[in-house]
Scaffold this motif. Structure first.
Motif, PDB file in Angstrom:
ATOM      1  N   TRP A 215       0.826  -1.209   0.000  1.00 29.06           N
ATOM      2  CA  TRP A 215       0.000   0.000   0.000  1.00 29.06           C
ATOM      3  C   TRP A 215       0.864   1.265   0.000  1.00 29.06           C
ATOM      4  CZ3 TRP A 215      -4.624   1.089  -1.432  1.00 29.06           C
ATOM      5  CH2 TRP A 215      -5.194   2.311  -1.084  1.00 29.06           C
ATOM      6  N   ASP A 216       1.968   1.248   0.726  1.00 21.16           N
ATOM      7  CA  ASP A 216       2.909   2.373   0.671  1.00 21.16           C
ATOM      8  C   ASP A 216       3.457   2.547  -0.740  1.00 21.16           C
ATOM      9  OD1 ASP A 216       2.542   2.837   3.342  1.00 21.16           O
ATOM     10  OD2 ASP A 216       4.360   1.777   3.981  1.00 21.16           O
ATOM     11  N   PHE A 217       3.722   1.439  -1.407  1.00 21.00           N
ATOM     12  CA  PHE A 217       4.205   1.480  -2.792  1.00 21.00           C
ATOM     13  C   PHE A 217       3.161   2.117  -3.708  1.00 21.00           C
ATOM     14  CE2 PHE A 217       5.685  -1.365  -6.542  1.00 21.00           C
ATOM     15  CZ  PHE A 217       6.340  -0.273  -7.109  1.00 21.00           C
ATOM     16  N   TYR A 218       1.911   1.771  -3.492  1.00 22.12           N
ATOM     17  CA  TYR A 218       0.848   2.310  -4.347  1.00 22.12           C
ATOM     18  C   TYR A 218       0.651   3.803  -4.106  1.00 22.12           C
ATOM     19  CZ  TYR A 218      -3.719   2.959  -6.509  1.00 22.12           C
ATOM     20  OH  TYR A 218      -4.754   3.422  -7.290  1.00 22.12           O
ATOM     21  N   THR A 219       0.518   4.203  -2.850  1.00 20.26           N
ATOM     22  CA  THR A 219       0.260   5.624  -2.559  1.00 20.26           C
ATOM     23  C   THR A 219       1.451   6.503  -2.942  1.00 20.26           C
ATOM     24  OG1 THR A 219       1.019   5.272  -0.283  1.00 20.26           O
ATOM     25  CG2 THR A 219      -1.350   5.096  -0.715  1.00 20.26           C
ATOM     26  N   GLY A 220       2.656   5.949  -2.879  1.00 18.50           N
ATOM     27  CA  GLY A 220       3.830   6.730  -3.246  1.00 18.50           C
ATOM     28  C   GLY A 220       4.029   6.870  -4.736  1.00 18.50           C
ATOM     29  N   SER A 221       3.327   6.085  -5.538  1.00 15.96           N
ATOM     30  CA  SER A 221       3.489   6.142  -6.995  1.00 15.96           C
ATOM     31  C   SER A 221       2.204   6.551  -7.709  1.00 15.96           C
ATOM     32  CB  SER A 221       3.957   4.779  -7.515  1.00 15.96           C
ATOM     33  OG  SER A 221       3.054   3.760  -7.137  1.00 15.96           O
ATOM     34  N   HIS A 222       1.231   7.103  -6.968  1.00 14.25           N
ATOM     35  CA  HIS A 222      -0.013   7.612  -7.551  1.00 14.25           C
ATOM     36  C   HIS A 222      -0.301   8.989  -6.966  1.00 14.25           C
ATOM     37  CE1 HIS A 222      -0.551   3.420  -8.727  1.00 14.25           C
ATOM     38  NE2 HIS A 222      -1.568   3.777  -9.493  1.00 14.25           N
ATOM     39  N   ASP A 223      -1.002   9.816  -7.749  1.00 15.18           N
ATOM     40  CA  ASP A 223      -1.388  11.128  -7.251  1.00 15.18           C
ATOM     41  C   ASP A 223      -2.705  11.030  -6.488  1.00 15.18           C
ATOM     42  OD1 ASP A 223      -3.305  10.796  -9.201  1.00 15.18           O
ATOM     43  OD2 ASP A 223      -2.430  12.250 -10.590  1.00 15.18           O
ATOM     44  N   SER A 224      -3.221  12.169  -6.077  1.00 13.76           N
ATOM     45  CA  SER A 224      -4.459  12.180  -5.287  1.00 13.76           C
ATOM     46  C   SER A 224      -5.668  11.710  -6.080  1.00 13.76           C
ATOM     47  CB  SER A 224      -4.723  13.593  -4.756  1.00 13.76           C
ATOM     48  OG  SER A 224      -4.810  14.526  -5.828  1.00 13.76           O
ATOM     49  N   GLU A 225      -5.580  11.711  -7.411  1.00 13.73           N
ATOM     50  CA  GLU A 225      -6.668  11.244  -8.275  1.00 13.73           C
ATOM     51  C   GLU A 225      -6.461   9.794  -8.705  1.00 13.73           C
ATOM     52  OE1 GLU A 225      -9.312  13.006  -8.797  1.00 13.73           O
ATOM     53  OE2 GLU A 225      -8.532  14.726  -7.699  1.00 13.73           O
ATOM     54  N   ASN A 226      -5.546   9.100  -8.049  1.00 14.54           N
ATOM     55  CA  ASN A 226      -5.257   7.686  -8.329  1.00 14.54           C
ATOM     56  C   ASN A 226      -4.705   7.465  -9.729  1.00 14.54           C
ATOM     57  OD1 ASN A 226      -6.215   6.816  -5.747  1.00 14.54           O
ATOM     58  ND2 ASN A 226      -8.317   6.969  -6.520  1.00 14.54           N
ATOM     59  N   ARG A 227      -4.009   8.460 -10.256  1.00 15.50           N
ATOM     60  CA  ARG A 227      -3.357   8.317 -11.551  1.00 15.50           C
ATOM     61  C   ARG A 227      -1.916   7.872 -11.328  1.00 15.50           C
ATOM     62  NH1 ARG A 227      -6.274  13.308 -12.725  1.00 15.50           N
ATOM     63  NH2 ARG A 227      -4.424  14.416 -11.966  1.00 15.50           N
ATOM     64  N   PRO A 228      -1.452   6.837 -12.042  1.00 19.28           N
ATOM     65  CA  PRO A 228      -0.095   6.323 -11.812  1.00 19.28           C
ATOM     66  C   PRO A 228       0.975   7.296 -12.293  1.00 19.28           C
ATOM     67  CG  PRO A 228      -1.087   5.208 -13.686  1.00 19.28           C
ATOM     68  CD  PRO A 228      -2.165   6.064 -13.091  1.00 19.28           C
ATOM     69  N   ASN A 229       2.089   7.326 -11.569  1.00 20.86           N
ATOM     70  CA  ASN A 229       3.231   8.153 -11.946  1.00 20.86           C
ATOM     71  C   ASN A 229       4.262   7.279 -12.656  1.00 20.86           C
ATOM     72  OD1 ASN A 229       2.045  10.364 -10.615  1.00 20.86           O
ATOM     73  ND2 ASN A 229       3.006   9.813  -8.668  1.00 20.86           N
ATOM     74  N   GLY A 230       4.004   6.995 -13.920  1.00 13.40           N
ATOM     75  CA  GLY A 230       4.951   6.213 -14.703  1.00 13.40           C
ATOM     76  C   GLY A 230       4.832   4.722 -14.460  1.00 13.40           C
ATOM     77  N   LEU A 231       5.925   4.025 -14.758  1.00 13.78           N
ATOM     78  CA  LEU A 231       5.932   2.563 -14.696  1.00 13.78           C
ATOM     79  C   LEU A 231       5.766   2.050 -13.278  1.00 13.78           C
ATOM     80  CD1 LEU A 231       6.354  -0.175 -16.078  1.00 13.78           C
ATOM     81  CD2 LEU A 231       8.823   0.157 -15.831  1.00 13.78           C
ATOM     82  N   ARG A 232       6.320   2.743 -12.296  1.00 15.17           N
ATOM     83  CA  ARG A 232       6.193   2.289 -10.912  1.00 15.17           C
ATOM     84  C   ARG A 232       4.736   2.279 -10.468  1.00 15.17           C
ATOM     85  NH1 ARG A 232       9.972   1.957  -7.296  1.00 15.17           N
ATOM     86  NH2 ARG A 232       8.727   3.006  -5.701  1.00 15.17           N
ATOM     87  N   GLY A 233       3.958   3.248 -10.950  1.00 20.64           N
ATOM     88  CA  GLY A 233       2.546   3.263 -10.597  1.00 20.64           C
ATOM     89  C   GLY A 233       1.807   2.059 -11.153  1.00 20.64           C
TER      90      GLY A 233
END
Length: 290
Positions: free
Chosen positions: A190-208
């Motif tokens: 869950w830390d991995f997910y929240t750290g690689s997504h914005d507040s709108e749940n959009r992924p930040n690149g491949l890690r997301g």
């Protein structure tokens, strides 16, 4: 006369060879030298010593050491020295990258932060910081619910919210040797997910994208343990965040009301299914995708 010029008495017998006794020593063996031969006993005792010296003597002149880099020829010594230097430089670079990753923000991390992250993630990720890290002040729990396929009843059914973090806590509490999976798998995911997504749940690149697939697979593994009758068509995940209450002796006012973050519904794909899923369920999902 009672004694000769040497001071011997008349009753004593003069030996033919001075220094050689008539009787052998008590520890002499059957192979000892014959008595009465001068120097034979000394030569016999020196033979094993000479043999030992010949066996364990120094190496012949011009012969190099038996092992180590020094025993190699000059070209191989040069190759070994270059390889050792490269390994040392690589180790120093790795330690420096890890130090910059866990150190507080500074000029180097601001200028070369992307290079440091590319080196560290994902194999060497560190979850700690230097110089008094901030302790956790919130309790975060992860919940999931699933939409099951239509079994011929009144359409599809949606399960209740299942607190996965509570299940992990119950497995850890009172266990002398708790599982590493129960302690860290869901929390780190869950830390991995929240750290690689914005507040709108959009992924930040491949890690997301990787973190989303990771969460989906963990959730499907946990749902399989509950043994729902129908195949899972969709899943929804949410988090509940509650601040840690202030101690009794403190006058600080802290709200412990839960704040929820709901993710959108995800359609389950064959890649999300655990390895123990039945082949029929996987084939049904493939047909649904077509």
């Amino acid at each position: 006369m009672d004694a000769d010029h040497g001071g011997r008495r008349g009753t004593e017998t003069k030996l033919a060879w001075p220094g050689v006794t008539d009787r052998p020593e008590a520890d002499e063996g059957p192979e000892s030298a014959p008595a009465g031969i001068p120097g034979a006993e000394a030569e016999h005792s020196r033979e094993p010593v000479a043999a030992e010296c010949s066996d364990h003597g120094s190496a012949p002149a011009g012969r190099g050491p038996d092992g180590g880099v020094a025993a190699l020829s000059l070209p191989y010594q040069i190759v070994a020295a270059i390889a050792a230097s490269l390994i040392g430089l690589l180790a120093c670079a790795h330690v420096a990258m890890i130090f910059l990753h866990v150190a507080p923000s500074n000029t180097l991390t601001k200028q070369h932060g992307e290079v440091v992250d590319d080196w560290v993630f994902p194999e060497f990720e560190q979850n700690w910081k230097l110089f008094a890290p901030n302790p956790l002040q919130q309790n975060i729990s992860v919940h999931v619910r699933a939409e099951l396929e239509d079994n011929g009843a009144d359409g599809s059914s949606i399960t209740r919210w299942i607190n996965l973090s509570r299940e992990d806590g119950e497995a850890i509490r009172g266990n002398v040797l708790p599982s590493h999976v129960d302690q860290n798998e869901l929390r780190r995911a869950w830390d991995f997910y929240t750290g690689s997504h914005d507040s709108e749940n959009r992924p930040n690149g491949l890690r997301g994208e990787l973190s989303e697939r990771y969460i989906r697979r963990i959730v499907m593994l946990r749902l399989a343990e509950h043994g729902y009758g129908g195949a899972v068509e969709r899943i929804q995940v949410r988090s509940a965040v509650r601040s840690v209450a202030a101690p009794e002796w403190s006058n600080e006012k802290i709200s412990t009301k839960a704040e929820y973050r709901e993710l959108p519904w995800w359609t389950v794909t064959p890649s999300d299914l655990p390895g123990t899923a039945s082949a029929d369920q996987a084939s049904q999902l493939r047909k649904a995708e077509k």
